[in-house]
Design an enzyme around this catalytic site. Structure first.
Site, short mmCIF file in Angstrom:
data_model
loop_
_atom_site.label_atom_id
_atom_site.label_comp_id
_atom_site.label_asym_id
_atom_site.label_seq_id
_atom_site.Cartn_x
_atom_site.Cartn_y
_atom_site.Cartn_z
N THR A 1 47.68 98.89 -83.76
CA THR A 1 47.80 99.00 -82.30
C THR A 1 47.57 97.60 -81.78
O THR A 1 46.97 96.79 -82.48
CB THR A 1 46.69 99.96 -81.81
OG1 THR A 1 47.13 101.29 -81.99
CG2 THR A 1 46.30 99.79 -80.39
N GLY B 1 47.85 109.77 -79.14
CA GLY B 1 46.60 109.27 -79.70
C GLY B 1 45.62 108.85 -78.62
O GLY B 1 45.69 109.30 -77.47
N GLY C 1 42.75 102.26 -85.06
CA GLY C 1 42.39 103.14 -86.17
C GLY C 1 42.77 104.57 -85.82
O GLY C 1 43.62 104.80 -84.96
#
Ligand code: ASP
Length: 245
Positions: A167, A197, A219
């Protein structure tokens, strides 16, 4: 003045710092840095050429938070636009809402004059998707993947450790001491369609408060969603803990 970012923003740190040196606001530095990563075709975790979902569709998530006011804008599961961070910023600046998803985000992006794109995945990125899926999936299932009544069975491919994660996170503090933070991602590679997410969820993947600090997550987004991690970190700073703690 300060910029803290994930390592994939290395290439644009100078440009983002130049924004701050010229007296620009933290929000602009964050947007400049993230747009550059979104446009980088070699980064398969953000923007153009991000790894797609199980159906081979690129669904992008992003959010931006203004630490002066805790105003925020976000988009999730948005298809067909290269710069979700800019659409997220427009949500913050234009609408009385924080988060738009899917077709609504795409409609809003068009209304705001963003260019709709059909070329966000190149042949190599599509080939990586096909190669990975067909390693486990019978060819006849892959050929009709969109019609599978039990697509959920294949979501185990989304935990592909080589490809699943990353990301871009950027936090900036400008010469006035104002903080902004932004996050943009294509999410887990080969995720279930519609999966969102932590990145576009304010408080989970992204949070900023001028008075205390900011945090951005990367993550397994499901962990940050469950723990409201970014907000929790900033609350920790407010309570007097240091970053390590
Ligand atoms: N946190 C992102 C997500 O779960 C992915 C990542 O940062 O690696 O969508």
């Amino acid at each position: 003045m300060l910029i803290v970012a994930s390592s994939n923003a290395d290439v644009v740190m100078k440009a983002a710092m130049a924004v701050l040196r010229d007296g620009g606001p933290a929000l602009d530095a964050v947007a400049v840095a993230i747009r550059a990563v979104e446009a980088n075709p070699h980064d398969h975790t953000v923007g153009a050429n991000g790894y797609p979902n199980l159906l081979g569709e690129l669904e992008l998530d992003a959010s931006i938070v203004d630490g002066r006011t805790r105003e925020a804008g976000a988009v999730a599961a948005m298809k067909g636009f290269a710069h979700p961070i800019s659409v997220a910023r427009k949500v913050m600046e234009t609408l009385p809402h924080v988060l738009l998803v899917g077709a609504g985000a795409e409609r809003f992006a068009r209304e705001m004059g963003f260019e709709a794109r059909e070329d966000l995945l190149d042949d190599d990125t599509r080939a990586a998707w096909e190669t990975r899926l067909t390693r486990d999936m019978p060819r006849e299932v892959f050929e009709r993947v969109a019609e599978q009544p039990d697509l959920w069975r294949w979501v185990k491919l989304a935990s592909d450790a080589e490809r699943a994660l990353s990301t871009v996170n950027v936090i900036a503090r400008d010469a006035r001491g104002d903080i902004a933070s932004g996050v943009s991602t294509s999410g887990w590679a080969w995720k279930y369609p519609g999966r969102v997410g932590d990145s576009p969820i304010v408080g989970a993947g992204n949070y900023a408060d001028n008075r205390h600090g900011a945090a951005g997550c990367t993550g397994m987004g499901e962990m940050a969603l469950r723990a409201a991690t970014a907000h929790r970190v900033v609350i920790g700073l407010e309570m007097g803990l240091n970053v390590e703690q």
